[in-house]
Design a protein around this motif. Structure first.
Motif, short mmCIF file in Angstrom:
data_model
loop_
_atom_site.label_atom_id
_atom_site.label_comp_id
_atom_site.label_asym_id
_atom_site.label_seq_id
_atom_site.Cartn_x
_atom_site.Cartn_y
_atom_site.Cartn_z
N LEU A 1 0.65 -0.72 0.25
CA LEU A 1 -0.10 -0.11 -0.10
C LEU A 1 0.51 1.45 0.06
CD1 LEU A 1 -2.53 1.35 0.51
CD2 LEU A 1 -2.46 1.57 2.61
N GLY A 2 0.60 2.39 -0.90
CA GLY A 2 0.93 4.05 -0.90
C GLY A 2 2.32 3.64 -1.10
N PRO A 3 3.17 4.81 -1.55
CA PRO A 3 4.50 4.95 -1.49
C PRO A 3 4.91 4.50 -0.01
CG PRO A 3 3.51 7.26 -0.97
CD PRO A 3 2.14 6.08 -1.13
N GLU A 4 5.06 4.68 0.76
CA GLU A 4 5.23 3.73 1.67
C GLU A 4 5.30 2.60 2.28
OE1 GLU A 4 3.34 5.59 1.83
OE2 GLU A 4 4.38 8.39 2.59
N GLN A 5 5.14 2.02 0.73
CA GLN A 5 4.87 0.30 0.87
C GLN A 5 4.69 -0.40 2.11
OE1 GLN A 5 8.03 -0.97 -2.19
NE2 GLN A 5 9.00 0.60 -1.64
N GLU A 6 3.77 -0.02 2.42
CA GLU A 6 2.98 -0.53 3.87
C GLU A 6 2.44 -1.57 3.72
OE1 GLU A 6 4.46 2.99 6.58
OE2 GLU A 6 2.02 2.96 6.03
N GLU A 7 1.98 -1.55 5.02
CA GLU A 7 0.27 -3.02 4.98
C GLU A 7 0.52 -4.09 3.56
OE1 GLU A 7 -3.37 -0.79 5.14
OE2 GLU A 7 -1.81 0.40 6.44
N PRO A 8 1.86 -5.02 3.48
CA PRO A 8 1.31 -5.69 2.81
C PRO A 8 -0.38 -6.38 2.40
CG PRO A 8 3.00 -6.47 3.87
CD PRO A 8 2.54 -6.06 4.45
#
Length: 467
Positions: free
Chosen positions: A108-115
């Motif tokens: 999720l998102g540019p921070e690449q969180e929450e796989p």
């Protein structure tokens, strides 16, 4: 998360397939990296910008509104789940005991969180395409952007890259970019097209079959005249100038072999250059799944099925051809998927129109490919000190030295000897440039992931990441 069909990409192909499949009772999860549906073609300005007339930046607005309204209805009914701002980095076979199928891994998102893992019985790859980037002296200066990048800034952010610019390269994307910028108040000093218009004129049969395209092209021509945009055909940008930022470009005429004609250079002052050399299909996910790729495009049959059971592909991934072709392919893929998941062959009734449109538009796209090709001798103008791989800052002289002095005869060897293509993009952007400078075929070796992934994601439990 479980679903019947995972659609990767919410551009024209992905939207069309999702709506058709959902209307036939298929549970669809639509996964897309953008915050809104539409892809590049239907890119919309953010709601917070308060655009009063967003349709002014688009054509085929009615088609977009039908797609948007259809998506909203299926979202409300619960037949489609739309995961926005989710970046798919891997798709693999699902070996769980509950069902056979696929696992789509996204962040999720540019921070690449929450796989997120989406488990689906079938997958449609509607991953679109990306611009082909070819280097030239000065192309890394601030103020030099891709043609598609300039268009995305205008459509999505309501901003322009500068006040006086040049649009250059080759391909049918250049006129809409130039006219869009001019309509936004930018002074477009020149549209520089390297192709010979006579090559396009020779494709009479394919062009005649799509009269709507001719009308569209005539419209762009009229707008270029209205905005007093100078059009230079059989010309190319050979150098960008500036110290710290772009201040001018030099353009020159080309001969029949694509070489610069001596004495024809002219300097055009500008504060931005939007340059594009066509599009390339996104095939990363298809390749990791083992799908057959021919000529840089995902190979599909008449139902848009790949040679991997349970995997379909549509849109630019199967060959760059524009939004209308993507819509036709998406429609056919959605029909096929719905039927196959139900254990039946697709009903041919109602699909004839989409199939006929697909065939005609594919011929039209092939004709454009023959007419709009990057000039054959472009690499001759790339000086040894020109950067060709921006991630690793590898210059053309280093690449040429690997071939001349170290015996590199293929792109993989050039990569190992120079690090060109080992950076963030993994050769996706610089592959054609390095191949052209080295004189090697464009055969970029793909990695196991479609995008960079944080190490922490890979270190999770096996069921949460690609194995």
């Amino acid at each position: 998360m479980r679903t019947d069909l995972a659609v990767i990409g919410a551009g024209p192909a992905g939207l069309a397939a999702s709506l058709v499949a959902a209307a036939r009772g298929v549970r669809v999860t639509l996964v897309d990296a953008s915050p809104e549906a539409g892809g590049q073609f239907y890119r919309q300005p953010a709601a917070a910008l308060g655009a009063r007339h967003p349709r002014a930046l688009h054509h085929q607005w009615r088609t977009w509104m039908r797609l948007r309204e259809g998506l909203d209805r299926h979202l409300t009914a619960g037949r489609i789940t739309h995961l926005t701002d989710h970046h798919v980095w891997c798709v693999e076979g699902d070996s769980t005991k509950e069902s056979s199928g696929f696992e789509v891994h996204a962040l999720l998102g540019p921070e690449q969180e929450e796989p997120v893992v989406v488990r689906a019985a079938a997958v449609l790859l509607a991953t679109g395409g990306y611009e082909k980037v070819l280097p030239f002296p000065g192309w890394t200066l601030p103020g030099v952007v891709t043609a598609g990048g300039a268009q995305a800034m205008l459509k999505g952010g309501l901003v322009v890259p500068g006040q006086r610019g040049v649009v250059a390269g080759t391909g049918p994307l250049l006129p809409p970019v130039a006219t869009g910028l001019a309509a936004a108040g930018v002074t477009v000093a020149a549209l520089v097209e390297s192709a010979d218009p006579r090559l396009l004129a020779r494709q009479t049969r394919a062009l005649a079959a799509e009269p709507g395209k001719a009308v569209e092209a005539a419209g762009y021509g009229a707008r270029l005249l209205r905005h007093r945009v100078r059009v230079l055909v059989r010309h190319s940008v050979v150098e960008a100038h500036g110290t710290g930022r772009l201040t001018a470009v030099t353009v020159a005429a080309l001969d029949a072999d694509g070489r610069v004609r001596p004495g024809t250079g002219r300097r055009i002052p500008c504060d931005f250059l939007a340059v594009g050399h066509g599009m390339l299909p996104h095939t990363d996910l298809a390749e990791t799944l083992g799908c057959r790729v021919v000529g840089g495009s995902v190979h599909v049959d008449d139902e848009q099925r790949t040679d991997v059971p349970g995997v379909w592909a549509a849109g630019e991934a199967t060959g760059v051809g524009g939004a209308a072709l993507a819509l036709a392919e998406g429609h056919l893929a959605g029909r096929s998927i719905a039927a196959r998941l139900a254990g039946a062959a697709p009903d041919q009734r109602g699909g004839e129109r989409a199939a006929a449109s697909r065939a005609s538009l594919r011929r039209f796209a092939a004709a454009l490919d023959r007419a709009y090709t990057p000039r054959a001798r472009w690499a001759e103008q790339v000086t040894d000190d020109t950067v060709v791989c921006r991630c690793e800052e590898v210059r053309a002289g280093v690449v040429r030295g690997a071939v001349r002095d170290l015996g590199a005869g293929d792109l993989r060897t050039v990569k190992l000897l120079t690090r060109a293509g080992m950076g963030w993009c993994q050769g996706r952007m610089c592959g054609p440039a390095v191949a052209g400078v080295a004189g090697c075929p464009e055969t970029v070796t793909r990695g196991p992931f479609a995008r960079p992934v944080p190490l922490g994601v890979l270190a999770r439990e096996p069921e949460e990441g690609c194995r």
